[in-house]
Every structure is written in structure tokens, then in C-alpha cells.
Design a protein around this motif. Structure first.
Motif, PDB file in Angstrom:
ATOM      1  N   SER A 141       1.434   9.489  -5.813  1.00 62.75           N
ATOM      2  CA  SER A 141       1.991  10.828  -5.588  1.00 62.75           C
ATOM      3  C   SER A 141       2.967  11.262  -6.765  1.00 62.75           C
ATOM      4  O   SER A 141       2.981  12.389  -7.177  1.00 62.75           O
ATOM      5  CB  SER A 141       2.627  10.856  -4.212  1.00 62.75           C
ATOM      6  N   GLU A 142       3.813  10.336  -7.131  1.00 60.33           N
ATOM      7  CA  GLU A 142       4.563  10.651  -8.280  1.00 60.33           C
ATOM      8  C   GLU A 142       3.873  10.854  -9.500  1.00 60.33           C
ATOM      9  O   GLU A 142       4.441  11.902 -10.276  1.00 60.33           O
ATOM     10  CB  GLU A 142       5.596   9.498  -8.469  1.00 60.33           C
ATOM     11  N   VAL A 143       2.762  10.264  -9.808  1.00 63.62           N
ATOM     12  CA  VAL A 143       1.966  10.504 -10.894  1.00 63.62           C
ATOM     13  C   VAL A 143       1.469  12.001 -10.819  1.00 63.62           C
ATOM     14  O   VAL A 143       1.594  12.534 -11.891  1.00 63.62           O
ATOM     15  CB  VAL A 143       0.834   9.420 -10.959  1.00 63.62           C
ATOM     16  N   MET A 144       1.032  12.500  -9.607  1.00 63.28           N
ATOM     17  CA  MET A 144       0.580  13.616  -9.599  1.00 63.28           C
ATOM     18  C   MET A 144       1.769  14.770  -9.827  1.00 63.28           C
ATOM     19  O   MET A 144       1.311  15.849 -10.356  1.00 63.28           O
ATOM     20  CB  MET A 144      -0.237  13.952  -8.360  1.00 63.28           C
ATOM     21  N   PHE A 145       2.892  14.362  -9.308  1.00 62.62           N
ATOM     22  CA  PHE A 145       4.029  15.207  -9.480  1.00 62.62           C
ATOM     23  C   PHE A 145       4.236  15.525 -11.047  1.00 62.62           C
ATOM     24  O   PHE A 145       4.435  16.572 -11.364  1.00 62.62           O
ATOM     25  CB  PHE A 145       5.010  14.412  -8.952  1.00 62.62           C
ATOM     26  N   PHE A 146       4.145  14.623 -11.900  1.00 63.92           N
ATOM     27  CA  PHE A 146       4.395  14.775 -13.200  1.00 63.92           C
ATOM     28  C   PHE A 146       3.092  15.323 -13.939  1.00 63.92           C
ATOM     29  O   PHE A 146       3.447  16.098 -14.898  1.00 63.92           O
ATOM     30  CB  PHE A 146       4.757  13.516 -13.910  1.00 63.92           C
ATOM     31  N   VAL A 147       1.732  15.030 -13.238  1.00 61.61           N
ATOM     32  CA  VAL A 147       0.731  15.835 -14.093  1.00 61.61           C
ATOM     33  C   VAL A 147       0.843  17.429 -13.965  1.00 61.61           C
ATOM     34  O   VAL A 147       0.411  17.824 -14.577  1.00 61.61           O
ATOM     35  CB  VAL A 147      -0.499  15.468 -12.951  1.00 61.61           C
ATOM     36  N   ALA A 148       1.455  17.743 -12.837  1.00 59.28           N
ATOM     37  CA  ALA A 148       1.676  19.348 -12.750  1.00 59.28           C
ATOM     38  C   ALA A 148       2.571  19.647 -13.928  1.00 59.28           C
ATOM     39  O   ALA A 148       2.384  20.837 -14.531  1.00 59.28           O
ATOM     40  CB  ALA A 148       2.211  19.565 -11.619  1.00 59.28           C
ATOM     41  N   TYR A 193       0.796  -1.145  -0.069  1.00 59.96           N
ATOM     42  CA  TYR A 193      -0.017   0.086  -0.054  1.00 59.96           C
ATOM     43  C   TYR A 193       0.836   1.148   0.174  1.00 59.96           C
ATOM     44  O   TYR A 193       0.574   2.170  -0.720  1.00 59.96           O
ATOM     45  CB  TYR A 193      -0.943   0.086   1.315  1.00 59.96           C
ATOM     46  N   GLY A 194       2.010   1.304   0.738  1.00 57.03           N
ATOM     47  CA  GLY A 194       2.827   2.249   0.881  1.00 57.03           C
ATOM     48  C   GLY A 194       3.665   2.737  -0.300  1.00 57.03           C
ATOM     49  O   GLY A 194       3.564   3.893  -1.059  1.00 57.03           O
ATOM     50  N   MET A 195       4.136   1.719  -1.256  1.00 55.90           N
ATOM     51  CA  MET A 195       4.549   1.756  -2.336  1.00 55.90           C
ATOM     52  C   MET A 195       3.572   2.289  -3.489  1.00 55.90           C
ATOM     53  O   MET A 195       3.864   3.309  -4.424  1.00 55.90           O
ATOM     54  CB  MET A 195       5.311   0.538  -2.765  1.00 55.90           C
ATOM     55  N   THR A 196       2.484   1.703  -3.612  1.00 58.01           N
ATOM     56  CA  THR A 196       1.349   2.262  -4.217  1.00 58.01           C
ATOM     57  C   THR A 196       1.080   3.535  -4.219  1.00 58.01           C
ATOM     58  O   THR A 196       0.873   4.510  -5.176  1.00 58.01           O
ATOM     59  CB  THR A 196       0.004   1.281  -3.915  1.00 58.01           C
ATOM     60  N   LEU A 197       0.868   4.285  -3.008  1.00 59.08           N
ATOM     61  CA  LEU A 197       0.580   5.598  -2.731  1.00 59.08           C
ATOM     62  C   LEU A 197       1.703   6.290  -3.101  1.00 59.08           C
ATOM     63  O   LEU A 197       1.670   7.438  -3.388  1.00 59.08           O
ATOM     64  CB  LEU A 197       0.140   5.682  -1.150  1.00 59.08           C
ATOM     65  N   PHE A 198       2.885   5.913  -2.682  1.00 62.40           N
ATOM     66  CA  PHE A 198       4.011   6.862  -3.489  1.00 62.40           C
ATOM     67  C   PHE A 198       3.993   6.840  -4.718  1.00 62.40           C
ATOM     68  O   PHE A 198       4.250   8.133  -5.306  1.00 62.40           O
ATOM     69  CB  PHE A 198       5.349   6.056  -2.856  1.00 62.40           C
ATOM     70  N   ILE A 199       3.679   5.907  -5.470  1.00 65.03           N
ATOM     71  CA  ILE A 199       3.754   6.009  -7.114  1.00 65.03           C
ATOM     72  C   ILE A 199       2.796   6.891  -7.430  1.00 65.03           C
ATOM     73  O   ILE A 199       2.849   7.646  -8.397  1.00 65.03           O
ATOM     74  CB  ILE A 199       3.819   4.677  -7.705  1.00 65.03           C
ATOM     75  N   PHE A 221       6.591   2.488 -13.901  1.00 66.02           N
ATOM     76  CA  PHE A 221       6.352   3.707 -13.667  1.00 66.02           C
ATOM     77  C   PHE A 221       7.236   4.882 -14.730  1.00 66.02           C
ATOM     78  O   PHE A 221       6.641   5.478 -15.313  1.00 66.02           O
ATOM     79  CB  PHE A 221       6.168   4.297 -12.192  1.00 66.02           C
ATOM     80  N   VAL A 222       8.453   4.577 -14.290  1.00 65.09           N
ATOM     81  CA  VAL A 222       9.257   5.596 -15.063  1.00 65.09           C
ATOM     82  C   VAL A 222       9.429   5.437 -16.795  1.00 65.09           C
ATOM     83  O   VAL A 222       9.472   6.230 -17.280  1.00 65.09           O
ATOM     84  CB  VAL A 222      10.748   5.317 -14.515  1.00 65.09           C
ATOM     85  N   ASP A 223       9.092   4.181 -17.195  1.00 63.73           N
ATOM     86  CA  ASP A 223       9.000   3.638 -18.480  1.00 63.73           C
ATOM     87  C   ASP A 223       7.737   4.836 -18.916  1.00 63.73           C
ATOM     88  O   ASP A 223       7.780   5.049 -20.039  1.00 63.73           O
ATOM     89  CB  ASP A 223       8.724   2.365 -18.670  1.00 63.73           C
ATOM     90  N   VAL A 224       6.351   4.466 -18.239  1.00 62.97           N
ATOM     91  CA  VAL A 224       5.372   4.862 -18.774  1.00 62.97           C
ATOM     92  C   VAL A 224       5.479   6.483 -19.033  1.00 62.97           C
ATOM     93  O   VAL A 224       4.981   6.939 -19.787  1.00 62.97           O
ATOM     94  CB  VAL A 224       4.163   4.250 -17.989  1.00 62.97           C
ATOM     95  N   VAL A 225       5.903   7.152 -18.027  1.00 59.93           N
ATOM     96  CA  VAL A 225       5.912   8.608 -17.936  1.00 59.93           C
ATOM     97  C   VAL A 225       6.789   8.899 -19.136  1.00 59.93           C
ATOM     98  O   VAL A 225       6.492   9.833 -19.775  1.00 59.93           O
ATOM     99  CB  VAL A 225       6.733   9.208 -16.614  1.00 59.93           C
TER     100      VAL A 225
END
Length: 283
Positions: free
Chosen positions: A100-107, A92-98, A260-264
Motif C-alpha cells: 500500500s505504501e508503494v502505491m502511495f508513492f506511485v501517486a 502477510y500484514g506487513m507485506t500488504l502494508f508495504i 523500502f524507504v531506501d528504494v523509494v
């Protein structure tokens, strides 16, 4: 009744519940102060040219990362501590961290598309406003950017191969797959650094296009470095036999992060390099 030492020696949990009560640790407090010092150091460096607070904060952050993660690795190899319910919490912790990273790049993408779709919002833009702004030459998307895309996609295949090898208890293939993934990550970073050195627009004072380009692709490059380091640590742990087919969340978390890095990067390539391409610079 068995003592705590005996319980550990027998592979049983010393606790009467499935949760993990962590030992008192100085690293959260040290990490907080170090992170604050790092940010303050950036401000002081930018305004006064004073660097010592920045380097002190950076040293503190890196030390906290090393020693805290070292303790987590020790916990994971201590029988009974990382029980199934604890591993669910880690997931759960790693899922929530990723997330948050998604929203980081959304900005970053929001900033890019704000100016790409409404170029008249660019300060000082000449009418009629266009994107990229006049005078900006962009990279050929089918040159180095496309090569880096293929490298990252291949690295996603090799880390999946390594995961499959671990599930099947094939240690040799696990190490080979991880080693290839780390090498591909290093190659991607090297090629991106080379690309930056040939950028047809300046890093500083170049206007809005260089700002959004280097912000988005640069932070992604930083994430590639973090992911490569993450996988390199997993490679060392795999060589030491820390992972088993049943218990290997440390490696699984690294694989999630890498995908995640690949998809971004795929979104960056399509949106910035390809869709947002203007007049191609000649090298």
C-alpha cells in the motif's frame, strides 16, 4: 489438565489451536476516533485557525500507537501466543502494508511525471513549455542529495549486518548495527532539513514544481522518521534481549520497511534530483 497460568509457565499455548485470539482492546476504536479528530483538526486549522481539535487528535493517535504497540510487544513475549502460523499472518500484514505504501508513492511519481513529460499542462506555462518551469532553479544532484543517497545506502548495509548478527546470535553486533542504522537515519533527516532551508524555490505559492518536489521528498522524509523510530524501538528491544535467532519478526518488519524507504529514495534521486534537474542554483 493444566490451567492457563500453568500452560503459560510451561511455555505452552493456552489454546487448542494455532491461532491468536486477541483480548478485547480499546485501541482500535480509540485509534479510529483519534484519526478522525486529527483530520478534522487539520481542516478546522486550515479554514478557521482553530488548533485544539488537531492537537487533541494528534495526542490520541500517538497514545494509541504507544499503548497498542506496547500490548503487541507483550504478546510477542508471552509463550504460545505468536505461534508460527500467527507469525505468517504478521508477515502477510506487513507485506500488504508495504504494498500500500508503494502505491502511495506511485501517486506522487505519477503527478511528477505528468507535468515533467507534459509541461504544457502546467497552468499558465509560457510557450514553449519546459520542465522545470522557467524561473525555477534546482538542487545540484551531486551535492547534498548524493550524500544523502550514500547515507541511506550505508544504512541499508548496517541494518542487514544487524540482521545477520541476530541470525548468528551475535548480540553485540546486533546492537551495534542497529545503533549505526538509527544514527544514519537521524543524519539523513538532519541533512534533508538543512537542504530544505536552502531550497532555491519557496515552500508555499511557488507553483507546480515546489508542490510536487516537497510532496514527494517530504513524505519520504516522514517515512524516514517513522522508520528511524521503528528501528530505535527495535534497538531498545534488542538491548533487553527480546529477539532470538528463531523469533524476531518485529525486527524483520522494521528492516523490510527500511529497505523500502531506501528504494523509494533511489527513485526520487534518479527521477527528481538527477533526471529532472534544470538550471542549478548557486549557494
Amino acid at each position: 489438565m493444566a490451567t492457563t497460568t500453568e500452560a503459560h509457565g510451561n511455555g505452552a499455548s493456552p489454546y487448542k489451536h494455532p491461532y491468536h485470539l486477541v483480548d478485547p482492546s480499546p485501541w482500535p476504536l480509540m485509534g479510529s476516533f483519534s484519526g478522525g479528530a486529527l483530520v478534522l483538526g487539520i481542516v478546522l486549522w486550515a479554514h478557521n485557525g482553530s488548533q485544539w481539535v488537531f492537537w487533541l487528535g494528534l495526542l490520541g493517535v500517538l497514545s494509541t500507537m504507544f499503548f497498542w504497540w506496547r500490548d503487541v510487544v507483550k504478546e510477542s513475549s508471552t509463550p504460545g501466543l505468536h505461534s508460527p502460523i500467527v507469525r505468517i499472518g504478521l508477515r502477510y500484514g506487513m507485506t500488504l502494508f508495504i504494498a500500500s505504501e508503494v502505491m502511495f508513492f506511485v501517486a506522487f511519481f505519477w503527478a511528477y511525471f505528468h507535468f515533467a513529460l507534459y509541461p504544457d499542462h502546467v497552468s499558465g506555462a509560457a510557450a514553449p513549455a519546459v520542465w522545470p518551469p522557467r524561473g525555477i532553479h534546482t538542487f545540484d544532484p551531486w551535492g547534498l542529495p548524493f550524500l544523502n543517497t550514500m547515507i541511506l545506502l550505508l544504512s541499508g548495509c548496517t541494518v542487514t549486518w544487524a540482521h545477520a548478527a541476530l541470525i548468528n546470535n551475535d548480540r553485540k553486533a546486533l546492537v551495534q548495527g542497529l545503533a549505526l542504522t538509527v544514527l544514519l537515519g537521524v543524519l539523513f533527516t538532519s541533512l534533508q532539513a538543512w537542504e530544505y532551508s536552502m531550497a532555491p524555490f519557496p515552500f508555499r505559492d511557488g507553483g507546480v514544481y515546489p508542490s510536487v518536489f516537497f510532496l514527494a521528498t517530504g513524505f519520504h522524509g516522514f517515512h524516514v522518521i517513522v522508520g528511524t523510530t521503528f528501528l530505535a524501538v527495535c534497538l531498545l528491544r534488542a538491548m533487553k534481549g527480546h529477539f532470538t535467532p528463531e523469533k524476531h519478526f518485529g525486527f524483520e518488519a522494521a528492516a523490510w520497511y527500511w529497505h523500502f524507504v531506501d528504494v523509494v529514495w533511489l527513485f526520487l534521486f534518479v527521477c527528481i534530483y538527477w533526471w529532472g534537474a534544470g538550471e542549478i542554483a548557486q549557494h
